[in-house]
Structures are given as structure tokens and as C-alpha cells.
Design a protein around this motif. Structure first.
Motif, PDB file in Angstrom:
ATOM      1  N   VAL A  98       0.847  -1.202   0.000  1.00  0.00           N
ATOM      2  CA  VAL A  98       0.000   0.000   0.000  1.00  0.00           C
ATOM      3  C   VAL A  98       0.878   1.246   0.000  1.00  0.00           C
ATOM      4  O   VAL A  98       0.627   2.205  -0.747  1.00  0.00           O
ATOM      5  N   PHE A  99       1.910   1.240   0.836  1.00  0.00           N
ATOM      6  CA  PHE A  99       2.810   2.390   0.892  1.00  0.00           C
ATOM      7  C   PHE A  99       3.514   2.616  -0.449  1.00  0.00           C
ATOM      8  O   PHE A  99       3.604   3.754  -0.931  1.00  0.00           O
ATOM      9  N   LEU A 100       4.011   1.533  -1.059  1.00  0.00           N
ATOM     10  CA  LEU A 100       4.722   1.682  -2.332  1.00  0.00           C
ATOM     11  C   LEU A 100       3.774   2.104  -3.446  1.00  0.00           C
ATOM     12  O   LEU A 100       4.176   2.826  -4.369  1.00  0.00           O
ATOM     13  N   THR A 101       2.514   1.675  -3.368  1.00  0.00           N
ATOM     14  CA  THR A 101       1.519   2.159  -4.341  1.00  0.00           C
ATOM     15  C   THR A 101       1.363   3.667  -4.220  1.00  0.00           C
ATOM     16  O   THR A 101       1.320   4.386  -5.232  1.00  0.00           O
ATOM     17  N   TRP A 102       1.263   4.145  -2.986  1.00  0.00           N
ATOM     18  CA  TRP A 102       1.173   5.590  -2.731  1.00  0.00           C
ATOM     19  C   TRP A 102       2.414   6.304  -3.259  1.00  0.00           C
ATOM     20  O   TRP A 102       2.321   7.352  -3.925  1.00  0.00           O
ATOM     21  N   LEU A 103       3.587   5.737  -2.977  1.00  0.00           N
ATOM     22  CA  LEU A 103       4.848   6.374  -3.372  1.00  0.00           C
ATOM     23  C   LEU A 103       4.983   6.449  -4.889  1.00  0.00           C
ATOM     24  O   LEU A 103       5.220   7.529  -5.456  1.00  0.00           O
ATOM     25  N   TYR A 104       4.820   5.320  -5.570  1.00  0.00           N
ATOM     26  CA  TYR A 104       5.034   5.291  -7.017  1.00  0.00           C
ATOM     27  C   TYR A 104       3.919   6.000  -7.777  1.00  0.00           C
ATOM     28  O   TYR A 104       4.117   6.421  -8.922  1.00  0.00           O
ATOM     29  N   SER A 105       2.748   6.131  -7.146  1.00  0.00           N
ATOM     30  CA  SER A 105       1.686   6.926  -7.770  1.00  0.00           C
ATOM     31  C   SER A 105       2.116   8.376  -7.932  1.00  0.00           C
ATOM     32  O   SER A 105       1.692   9.058  -8.876  1.00  0.00           O
ATOM     33  N   HIS A 106       2.964   8.849  -7.028  1.00  0.00           N
ATOM     34  CA  HIS A 106       3.455  10.226  -7.123  1.00  0.00           C
ATOM     35  C   HIS A 106       4.326  10.436  -8.360  1.00  0.00           C
ATOM     36  O   HIS A 106       4.395  11.551  -8.881  1.00  0.00           O
ATOM     37  N   LEU A 107       4.995   9.387  -8.811  1.00  0.00           N
ATOM     38  CA  LEU A 107       5.768   9.491 -10.047  1.00  0.00           C
ATOM     39  C   LEU A 107       4.839   9.764 -11.222  1.00  0.00           C
ATOM     40  O   LEU A 107       5.074  10.672 -12.026  1.00  0.00           O
ATOM     41  N   MET A 126      -7.175  10.346 -12.195  1.00  0.00           N
ATOM     42  CA  MET A 126      -7.276   8.930 -11.827  1.00  0.00           C
ATOM     43  C   MET A 126      -6.203   8.526 -10.821  1.00  0.00           C
ATOM     44  O   MET A 126      -6.458   7.735  -9.908  1.00  0.00           O
ATOM     45  N   ILE A 127      -5.016   9.085 -10.967  1.00  0.00           N
ATOM     46  CA  ILE A 127      -3.953   8.789 -10.004  1.00  0.00           C
ATOM     47  C   ILE A 127      -4.279   9.431  -8.659  1.00  0.00           C
ATOM     48  O   ILE A 127      -4.011   8.845  -7.600  1.00  0.00           O
ATOM     49  N   LEU A 128      -4.880  10.611  -8.673  1.00  0.00           N
ATOM     50  CA  LEU A 128      -5.307  11.226  -7.411  1.00  0.00           C
ATOM     51  C   LEU A 128      -6.371  10.372  -6.720  1.00  0.00           C
ATOM     52  O   LEU A 128      -6.429  10.325  -5.483  1.00  0.00           O
ATOM     53  N   ALA A 129      -7.206   9.698  -7.508  1.00  0.00           N
ATOM     54  CA  ALA A 129      -8.184   8.773  -6.911  1.00  0.00           C
ATOM     55  C   ALA A 129      -7.456   7.644  -6.196  1.00  0.00           C
ATOM     56  O   ALA A 129      -7.829   7.250  -5.079  1.00  0.00           O
ATOM     57  N   LEU A 130      -6.402   7.125  -6.823  1.00  0.00           N
ATOM     58  CA  LEU A 130      -5.635   6.044  -6.213  1.00  0.00           C
ATOM     59  C   LEU A 130      -4.889   6.526  -4.973  1.00  0.00           C
ATOM     60  O   LEU A 130      -4.890   5.854  -3.930  1.00  0.00           O
ATOM     61  N   ASP A 143      -8.610   4.344   7.855  1.00  0.00           N
ATOM     62  CA  ASP A 143      -9.664   5.125   8.496  1.00  0.00           C
ATOM     63  C   ASP A 143     -10.440   5.869   7.410  1.00  0.00           C
ATOM     64  O   ASP A 143      -9.950   6.070   6.297  1.00  0.00           O
ATOM     65  N   LYS A 144     -11.671   6.262   7.735  1.00  0.00           N
ATOM     66  CA  LYS A 144     -12.505   7.034   6.805  1.00  0.00           C
ATOM     67  C   LYS A 144     -12.634   6.331   5.456  1.00  0.00           C
ATOM     68  O   LYS A 144     -12.517   6.955   4.393  1.00  0.00           O
ATOM     69  N   ILE A 145     -12.867   5.018   5.479  1.00  0.00           N
ATOM     70  CA  ILE A 145     -12.891   4.238   4.248  1.00  0.00           C
ATOM     71  C   ILE A 145     -14.044   4.670   3.342  1.00  0.00           C
ATOM     72  O   ILE A 145     -13.867   4.835   2.131  1.00  0.00           O
ATOM     73  N   GLN A 146     -15.218   4.876   3.913  1.00  0.00           N
ATOM     74  CA  GLN A 146     -16.374   5.266   3.092  1.00  0.00           C
ATOM     75  C   GLN A 146     -16.155   6.620   2.432  1.00  0.00           C
ATOM     76  O   GLN A 146     -16.403   6.791   1.238  1.00  0.00           O
ATOM     77  N   GLN A 147     -15.668   7.585   3.204  1.00  0.00           N
ATOM     78  CA  GLN A 147     -15.390   8.909   2.643  1.00  0.00           C
ATOM     79  C   GLN A 147     -14.333   8.823   1.556  1.00  0.00           C
ATOM     80  O   GLN A 147     -14.451   9.453   0.499  1.00  0.00           O
ATOM     81  N   GLY A 148     -13.293   8.028   1.808  1.00  0.00           N
ATOM     82  CA  GLY A 148     -12.221   7.892   0.826  1.00  0.00           C
ATOM     83  C   GLY A 148     -12.705   7.312  -0.486  1.00  0.00           C
ATOM     84  O   GLY A 148     -12.309   7.751  -1.563  1.00  0.00           O
ATOM     85  N   ARG A 182     -13.082  11.641  -8.392  1.00  0.00           N
ATOM     86  CA  ARG A 182     -11.898  11.837  -9.243  1.00  0.00           C
ATOM     87  C   ARG A 182     -11.931  10.909 -10.456  1.00  0.00           C
ATOM     88  O   ARG A 182     -11.580  11.327 -11.574  1.00  0.00           O
ATOM     89  N   LEU A 183     -12.350   9.669 -10.237  1.00  0.00           N
ATOM     90  CA  LEU A 183     -12.456   8.735 -11.353  1.00  0.00           C
ATOM     91  C   LEU A 183     -13.513   9.196 -12.352  1.00  0.00           C
ATOM     92  O   LEU A 183     -13.322   9.090 -13.573  1.00  0.00           O
TER      93      LEU A 183
END
Length: 392
Positions: free
Chosen positions: A268-277, A319-323, A332-337, A344-345
Motif C-alpha cells: 500500500v505504501f509503495l503504491t502511494w509512493l510510485y503513484s506520485h511518479l 485517476m492517479i489522485l483517486a488512487l 480510516d474514513k474508508i467510506q469517505q475515501g 476523481r475517477l
């Protein structure tokens, strides 16, 4: 605490540094990447085609990876002593050399580009070797990084002795090895996580750099064209798109991805990190797209390649911002997320539809529709967060 001229590296993950902010040296270091992103954008602006975009991405990857390497080393080990400052300034000089070779980085200057990249990685490998020597509890982690980065750098070294296009194949293999190296850290990275406040701040600062390039593109576009109603309107809408992306990104920034890393959910962390690329690539491309829209603001029908660059980049970023938003809400805040990610999608899908079906749209109409989609997404975000914050 009084500091000497030289101090051995130390871990910076204890409570004393939990609220750590970017240092002046790190901010100075970022300046060379401002120039690098500007040069990459200039290259793309001269060749707005699929081949030009592929070349843009190919050169963007090692630039971003150099920045990530220095950032994550600093969040764990930097001491801001004389040795650390000198090595950082040496890295800056190397990144400048890398930037100089960007203009013909996939042709005449490819060998010089590779040499500069190898030098940058060698500095990082040396830093991890020193850190591993002095910080025994981090030695397993630093040794893993040294092995992975050394193998990746070796492919770049081999590339110096093979012709184009095989040279680029070596670059790709080297980057693949380096990009997957953090995946294998497993529990090592969980036990020694990056600083909770420092990493989101640094990722945000790089996002500001590429957003700044969008603003600079508006300035270049207006400065190179005689002012009229269509060009001014296009420029204003271009700035509004940059502001919308700033809002969508920074209004959702938190430390949740790092919390997931500490909880052992490294993917999950690496998905967040590489999404920034991907986000950085898209934001930089949006700037180029807006510049071309301003130049063609008086044209009845926008050229197809420019429409696809602009709309494709905006759709990609949404779409990347959605991810990214979803990775910040897994604990936390899964429904809101999920709701915010859906907005965004949806907006990204609408903009992608414009890229496909908007062949008869003028530049002004196209950017108006895209800007409205972005602003509606911001408004929906505000409404949803307000609804979830109301007492039940």
C-alpha cells in the motif's frame, strides 16, 4: 546540542525528530530539479507526439528516482554536518550535469546522461554504505539497498558500451531492478520506517515543483502570443486547473500511507509512493498542454495530438489522485475515501471522453470543459467532507 564538523550518520526515527521539517539544504537541493523539470517540459513542448511523450517519460523516470533516493536517505540518516553537506552539494552538481544532457538525452547526449546518473547513484550507494557501517540496527536494510541499487547501476554502466537502442534497454532493466528493490525490504523497512512528517512534506514539495511548471507554462504561452480574449481566458482557465489539482492533492494529504507501512502493509505504501511518479509526469505534461492551448486559442479546431496530450494528462492525474486518495484512507474514513476517489475517477473519465470525442472542439471550449470538471470535483470534495464532519 552542539555539533562538530563531522558526525557519523544516525537514525532519525525517534520521537525527537517526529515533527521534523525539510532543511534549508533540502530546499536548495530541490532547486536543481526545478530546472530539470523545466528542461524536460521544454523537450516535450517541441515534440507533442506519442514518441515525444515516451521520450519525456523515459528521461523523467531517472530524474525522479534520483530525487527519491536522496529524499529517503535524508529522512533516515542525514546529519547536516560538513560531510553530509559536501556530498549533497556534489549530488547537486551531478544533477546539473544530468540536466545539461537532457536536451539530447536519448540521442547524442545519452552517454553523458548515463554517466551522470551512474555518478548520482554511486553517491547514494556510498551514503548507505557509511550509514550501515555506523548504524548497526539499520545494517540489514542499508545492505539490501546497496545490493539492489548496485545491480541497477551496473546495468547503466554496461549501457555505456552498447549502442542505441540497446543502451536504453539497459537503462530500463536498471530502473526496474532499482524500483523493485524496496519491495523486498519487507520487515526491514517496517522496523525502520521513514519519518512520519518528513516524507509527506517532501512528496508535497516535489508536487509543488511540477505544479509550478504548469504556472510557468501559462506565463510562457501568454508571453509568446498577442493578448486577446481567447488567450486570456485560456490562460485563466489553465491556472484554475493547476489550482484545482493543488486543492485536490493537498486537501487530502496525511500520514496514513506511512501508518500502513508501519503496520506491515508495504505494498500500500509503495503504491502511494510510485503513484506520485505518475502524478508528477501528468502534472508536468498538463503544463505543456496548457501552453499549446494558449498558442492555439484562436484556432477553431485543436490539433489531435495536442488535445490528447492535454486531456490525457488531466485524466491521468485525476485517476492517479483517486488512487492516492484511496491509499490514504485504507486505515480510516474508508467510506469517505471511496466517495472522494469516485469523484476523481468520474471526472477523469469525462476528460478522457473529451480526448476521444472532442475532435471538433476549439481550444477555448475544451479547456473550459476540463476546468469545469476539475472545479466540480473540488466542490464535491468540499461538500462530502462537510457532510462527514457534521455530527450524527
Amino acid at each position: 546540542m552542539k555539533k562538530g564538523l563531522w558526525q557519523p550518520p544516525r537514525l532519525r526515527i525517534d520521537e525527537e525528530h517526529e515533527g521534523r521539517r525539510a532543511t534549508w539544504l533540502e530546499l536548495f537541493y530541490d532547486l536543481v530539479f526545478v530546472v530539470a523539470i523545466a528542461e524536460l517540459s521544454h523537450n516535450l513542448s517541441k515534440d507533442v507526439s506519442l514518441g515525444g511523450f515516451v521520450g519525456f517519460v523515459a528521461l523523467f523516470l531517472p530524474i525522479w528516482w534520483c530525487w527519491i533516493g536522496a529524499t529517503f536517505y535524508a529522512t533516515l540518516f542525514d546529519t547536516d554536518d560538513l560531510g553530509d553537506r559536501l556530498l549533497t552539494l556534489l549530488q547537486m552538481s551531478i544533477i546539473i550535469a544530468l540536466t545539461v544532457n537532457l536536451h539530447h538525452g536519448l540521442s547524442a547526449s545519452s552517454q553523458g546522461f548515463a554517466i551522470a546518473y551512474i555518478a548520482a547513484r554511486c553517491i547514494l550507494i556510498l551514503q548507505y554504505l557509511i550509514a550501515g557501517h555506523y548504524v548497526s540496527e539499520a545494517r540489514a536494510l542499508t545492505s539490501w539497498y546497496v545490493k539492489g541499487f548496485s545491480i541497477g547501476t551496473a546495468f547503466w554502466l554496461v549501457s555505456l558500451f552498447v549502442p542505441i537502442p540497446w543502451r536504453f534497454g539497459c537503462w530500463a532493466l536498471g530502473l526496474i531492478v532499482e524500483f523493485i528493490t524496496p519491495i523486498g525490504t519487507g520487515d526491514l523497512a517496517v522496523k525502520i520506517p521513514p519519518n512520519m512528517s518528513h516524507v509527506p512534506e517532501r512528496m508535497g514539495l516535489f508536487t509543488i515543483i511540477v505544479l509550478g511548471e504548469s504556472v510557468a507554462a501559462v506565463v510562457r504561452g501568454v508571453a509568446g502570443k498577442q493578448w486577446d480574449t481567447s488567450s486570456i481566458l485560456t490562460a485563466i482557465l489553465g491556472v484554475s486547473i493547476a489550482f484545482s489539482f493543488w486543492w485536490l492533492y493537498f486537501d487530502s494529504v496525511d500520514v496514513s500511507p506511512l501508518e500502513t507501512m508501519k503496520a506491515g502493509r508495504m505494498k500500500v505504501f509503495l503504491t502511494w509512493l510510485y503513484s506520485h511518479l505518475i502524478l508528477a509526469i501528468g502534472l508536468a505534461a498538463i503544463g505543456v498542454g496548457v501552453e499549446h492551448l494558449i498558442s492555439n486559442s484562436g484556432v477553431n479546431v485543436l490539433p489531435g495530438n495536442e488535445r490528447w496530450l492535454f486531456c490525457g494528462a488531466v485524466a491521468l492525474c485525476l485517476m492517479i489522485l483517486a488512487l492516492i486518495n484511496f491509499t490514504t484512507c485504507v486505515l480510516d474514513k474508508i467510506q469517505q475515501g471511496r466517495i472522494l476517489s469516485a469523484y476523481r475517477l468520474g471526472a477523469g473519465s469525462f476528460v478522457l471522453f473529451l480526448a476521444i470525442a472532442g475532435s471538433n472542439l476549439s481550444a477555448v471550449v475544451l479547456i473550459t470543459l476540463v476546468a469545469c470538471a476539475c472545479m466540480v470535483t473540488v466542490a464535491l470534495d468540499l461538500f462530502t467532507k462537510n457532510q462527514f464532519s457534521l455530527p450524527t
